[in-house]
Design an enzyme around this catalytic site. Sequence first.
Site, PDB file in Angstrom:
ATOM      1  N   ASN A 172       2.642  -1.596  -7.568  1.00  0.00           N
ATOM      2  CA  ASN A 172       2.598  -1.566  -6.102  1.00  0.00           C
ATOM      3  C   ASN A 172       3.600  -2.606  -5.564  1.00  0.00           C
ATOM      4  O   ASN A 172       3.490  -3.798  -5.872  1.00  0.00           O
ATOM      5  CB  ASN A 172       1.162  -1.889  -5.655  1.00  0.00           C
ATOM      6  CG  ASN A 172       1.007  -1.848  -4.152  1.00  0.00           C
ATOM      7  OD1 ASN A 172       1.847  -2.356  -3.423  1.00  0.00           O
ATOM      8  ND2 ASN A 172      -0.075  -1.278  -3.683  1.00  0.00           N
ATOM      9  N   HIS A 212       4.187  -5.978  -1.491  1.00  0.00           N
ATOM     10  CA  HIS A 212       4.364  -7.385  -1.109  1.00  0.00           C
ATOM     11  C   HIS A 212       5.795  -7.875  -1.261  1.00  0.00           C
ATOM     12  O   HIS A 212       6.121  -8.963  -0.791  1.00  0.00           O
ATOM     13  CB  HIS A 212       3.317  -8.250  -1.801  1.00  0.00           C
ATOM     14  CG  HIS A 212       1.958  -7.877  -1.301  1.00  0.00           C
ATOM     15  ND1 HIS A 212       1.595  -8.035   0.019  1.00  0.00           N
ATOM     16  CD2 HIS A 212       0.918  -7.244  -1.901  1.00  0.00           C
ATOM     17  CE1 HIS A 212       0.373  -7.566   0.206  1.00  0.00           C
ATOM     18  NE2 HIS A 212      -0.046  -7.063  -0.942  1.00  0.00           N
ATOM     19  N   HIS A 242       1.864   1.362   0.124  1.00  0.00           N
ATOM     20  CA  HIS A 242       0.866   1.649   1.167  1.00  0.00           C
ATOM     21  C   HIS A 242       1.549   1.567   2.523  1.00  0.00           C
ATOM     22  O   HIS A 242       1.950   0.491   2.959  1.00  0.00           O
ATOM     23  CB  HIS A 242      -0.251   0.601   1.050  1.00  0.00           C
ATOM     24  CG  HIS A 242      -1.401   0.817   1.990  1.00  0.00           C
ATOM     25  ND1 HIS A 242      -2.514   0.013   1.991  1.00  0.00           N
ATOM     26  CD2 HIS A 242      -1.617   1.740   2.961  1.00  0.00           C
ATOM     27  CE1 HIS A 242      -3.365   0.429   2.917  1.00  0.00           C
ATOM     28  NE2 HIS A 242      -2.838   1.465   3.523  1.00  0.00           N
ATOM     29  N   ARG A 283       1.000   1.286   5.986  1.00  0.00           N
ATOM     30  CA  ARG A 283      -0.115   0.972   6.898  1.00  0.00           C
ATOM     31  C   ARG A 283       0.213   1.370   8.316  1.00  0.00           C
ATOM     32  O   ARG A 283       1.386   1.402   8.701  1.00  0.00           O
ATOM     33  CB  ARG A 283      -0.426  -0.529   6.857  1.00  0.00           C
ATOM     34  CG  ARG A 283      -1.274  -0.930   5.688  1.00  0.00           C
ATOM     35  CD  ARG A 283      -1.637  -2.403   5.775  1.00  0.00           C
ATOM     36  NE  ARG A 283      -2.669  -2.717   4.802  1.00  0.00           N
ATOM     37  CZ  ARG A 283      -3.969  -2.769   5.064  1.00  0.00           C
ATOM     38  NH1 ARG A 283      -4.428  -2.571   6.278  1.00  0.00           N
ATOM     39  NH2 ARG A 283      -4.827  -3.049   4.108  1.00  0.00           N
ATOM     40  N   ARG A 310       2.874  -3.333   8.270  1.00  0.00           N
ATOM     41  CA  ARG A 310       3.048  -4.764   7.987  1.00  0.00           C
ATOM     42  C   ARG A 310       3.849  -5.020   6.712  1.00  0.00           C
ATOM     43  O   ARG A 310       4.340  -6.093   6.483  1.00  0.00           O
ATOM     44  CB  ARG A 310       1.704  -5.471   7.922  1.00  0.00           C
ATOM     45  CG  ARG A 310       0.899  -5.133   6.698  1.00  0.00           C
ATOM     46  CD  ARG A 310      -0.336  -5.993   6.603  1.00  0.00           C
ATOM     47  NE  ARG A 310      -1.349  -5.566   7.547  1.00  0.00           N
ATOM     48  CZ  ARG A 310      -2.659  -5.756   7.336  1.00  0.00           C
ATOM     49  NH1 ARG A 310      -3.074  -6.379   6.260  1.00  0.00           N
ATOM     50  NH2 ARG A 310      -3.539  -5.316   8.204  1.00  0.00           N
ATOM     51  N   GLU A 315      -0.127   5.330  -0.737  1.00  0.00           N
ATOM     52  CA  GLU A 315      -1.466   4.986  -0.240  1.00  0.00           C
ATOM     53  C   GLU A 315      -1.474   5.178   1.263  1.00  0.00           C
ATOM     54  O   GLU A 315      -0.561   4.721   1.957  1.00  0.00           O
ATOM     55  CB  GLU A 315      -1.806   3.539  -0.569  1.00  0.00           C
ATOM     56  CG  GLU A 315      -2.051   3.304  -2.033  1.00  0.00           C
ATOM     57  CD  GLU A 315      -2.351   1.844  -2.321  1.00  0.00           C
ATOM     58  OE1 GLU A 315      -2.452   1.039  -1.371  1.00  0.00           O
ATOM     59  OE2 GLU A 315      -2.455   1.507  -3.490  1.00  0.00           O
ATOM     60  N   THR A 318      -7.029  -4.073   1.447  1.00  0.00           N
ATOM     61  CA  THR A 318      -8.037  -3.013   1.476  1.00  0.00           C
ATOM     62  C   THR A 318      -9.327  -3.571   0.885  1.00  0.00           C
ATOM     63  O   THR A 318      -9.447  -3.725  -0.329  1.00  0.00           O
ATOM     64  CB  THR A 318      -7.525  -1.796   0.681  1.00  0.00           C
ATOM     65  OG1 THR A 318      -6.204  -1.527   1.124  1.00  0.00           O
ATOM     66  CG2 THR A 318      -8.387  -0.586   0.933  1.00  0.00           C
ATOM     67  N   GLU A 358      -9.689   6.556  -7.553  1.00  0.00           N
ATOM     68  CA  GLU A 358      -9.287   5.221  -7.999  1.00  0.00           C
ATOM     69  C   GLU A 358     -10.456   4.287  -7.729  1.00  0.00           C
ATOM     70  O   GLU A 358     -10.948   4.193  -6.593  1.00  0.00           O
ATOM     71  CB  GLU A 358      -8.031   4.759  -7.258  1.00  0.00           C
ATOM     72  CG  GLU A 358      -7.606   3.370  -7.723  1.00  0.00           C
ATOM     73  CD  GLU A 358      -6.186   3.004  -7.338  1.00  0.00           C
ATOM     74  OE1 GLU A 358      -5.332   3.903  -7.231  1.00  0.00           O
ATOM     75  OE2 GLU A 358      -5.940   1.801  -7.150  1.00  0.00           O
ATOM     76  N   HIS A 380      -6.830  -3.061  -7.829  1.00  0.00           N
ATOM     77  CA  HIS A 380      -7.011  -4.036  -6.749  1.00  0.00           C
ATOM     78  C   HIS A 380      -7.377  -5.394  -7.317  1.00  0.00           C
ATOM     79  O   HIS A 380      -8.435  -5.552  -7.914  1.00  0.00           O
ATOM     80  CB  HIS A 380      -8.062  -3.622  -5.705  1.00  0.00           C
ATOM     81  CG  HIS A 380      -7.767  -4.266  -4.374  1.00  0.00           C
ATOM     82  ND1 HIS A 380      -8.064  -5.572  -4.089  1.00  0.00           N
ATOM     83  CD2 HIS A 380      -7.129  -3.793  -3.274  1.00  0.00           C
ATOM     84  CE1 HIS A 380      -7.659  -5.874  -2.869  1.00  0.00           C
ATOM     85  NE2 HIS A 380      -7.069  -4.804  -2.353  1.00  0.00           N
TER      86      HIS A 380
HETATM   87  N1  PXP Z   1      -4.994   0.289  -5.461  1.00  0.00           N
HETATM   88  C1  PXP Z   1      -5.189   0.452  -4.129  1.00  0.00           C
HETATM   89  C2  PXP Z   1      -5.819   1.725  -3.673  1.00  0.00           C
HETATM   90  C3  PXP Z   1      -4.783  -0.530  -3.199  1.00  0.00           C
HETATM   91  O1  PXP Z   1      -5.011  -0.343  -1.884  1.00  0.00           O
HETATM   92  C4  PXP Z   1      -4.130  -1.676  -3.689  1.00  0.00           C
HETATM   93  C5  PXP Z   1      -3.633  -2.699  -2.721  1.00  0.00           C
HETATM   94  O2  PXP Z   1      -2.726  -2.126  -1.834  1.00  0.00           O
HETATM   95  C6  PXP Z   1      -3.926  -1.796  -5.065  1.00  0.00           C
HETATM   96  C7  PXP Z   1      -4.391  -0.812  -5.938  1.00  0.00           C
HETATM   97  C8  PXP Z   1      -3.211  -2.965  -5.653  1.00  0.00           C
HETATM   98  O3  PXP Z   1      -3.911  -4.140  -5.422  1.00  0.00           O
HETATM   99  P1  PXP Z   1      -3.227  -5.530  -5.722  1.00  0.00           P
HETATM  100  O4  PXP Z   1      -2.031  -5.623  -4.841  1.00  0.00           O
HETATM  101  O5  PXP Z   1      -4.297  -6.509  -5.395  1.00  0.00           O
HETATM  102  O6  PXP Z   1      -2.856  -5.532  -7.183  1.00  0.00           O
END
Ligand code: PXP
Length: 256
Positions: free
Chosen positions: A12, A15, A48, A50, A54, A75, A106, A156, A199
Site C-alpha cells: 500500500n 503514505h 486508497h 479517500r 488526503r 480501496e 480505517t 480482507e 492493517h
Molecule cells: N488493508 C486495508 C483494507 C486498509 O485500509 C489498509 C490501510 O489503508 C491496509 C490494508 C494497510 O494498512 P497499513 O498501512 O497499516 O499497513
Amino acid sequence: MSEPPALRLGVNIDHVATVRNARGGDVPDPVRAALIAEHAGADGITAHLREDRRHITDSDISRLMSELTLPLNLEMAATDEMLSIALRHQPHAACIVPERREERTTEGGLDAAAGHNHLQRFVSELGGANIRVSLFIEPDRSQLDAAKRLGAPVVELHTGAYCDAAIAGDGAGVEHHLRRLTDAAAYGASIGLEVHAGHGLTYDSVKPVAAIPELAELNIGHFLVGEAIFVGLQASVLRMRALMDEARHPMSTAAQ
Ligand code: PXP
C-alpha cells in the site's frame, strides 16, 4: 493435506502520497514507489482513494493504471463517486472499506451484515465489470457469512486489533486476536471465499499472520513506507517478503 495458497504481498503506497501532500508538488512520487515495490517482489499495489484525497489522488490512480504491470487493488468507500471512478479505471480489484472523514486511518471493518442493502449494488456493479471485489471486515463468522451472501469473492480481515495488542505487549490479547483471525480465515476458506488480511502489520507482527495457511494475500503499507526512510523501500519490501516466506515455509527457508 493440500498445499496452502501462495501468500501474496500487496504494498500500500498511500503514505508516500501523504508525505508528498504535506508540501504539495510532485515528490515523493507514489507511482515511483509502486515500481520499486514491484521490483522488490510485491505481487500487487494497493491505494486508497479517500473522499478527502488526503493521500492518493485521482491522477495517481490514472498513472498507476497506465504505468504499473502489477495488479492494482483500489480501496474505496461504498459511495457513488468512488463506484464511478472504479468503473472508469477498471482496476484488477476493489476493496470496499468503511470511511469516516474524522478517522486517521480505517479504524474498523465494514459491517457487511447490517450494511447488506447498501453494499449489494456496489458488490454487484463492481463484480459485473470484472473487478474482483473484496470487503474489509472484522474476523467474525457473521461478517464472513454476510460477505458470502453479498456475493463478494474475497474478504480482507482487519488485523488492527491484533497489531494493537502486539504493540502493547498484551500477550493474552495477541493470542485472542490471532485465534479470531485464524478461525475466520479457516471459516472463510471453507465457505469458498478468498481470504486476505491487513492493517498495521510490521516486521514484528507479520509472521503469525503469514503462517495462517488459508490466507492468500497480506496488504501492508504504513510500516513499509516508514521503514523505507531508514533502509529504502526496496529493502523494506524485501525484508517483509522474506518474513512472510519464512512464516509460510519454515523448513525450506531454514535450509537455504
Ligand atoms: N488493508 C486495508 C483494507 C486498509 O485500509 C489498509 C490501510 O489503508 C491496509 C490494508 C494497510 O494498512 P497499513 O498501512 O497499516 O499497513
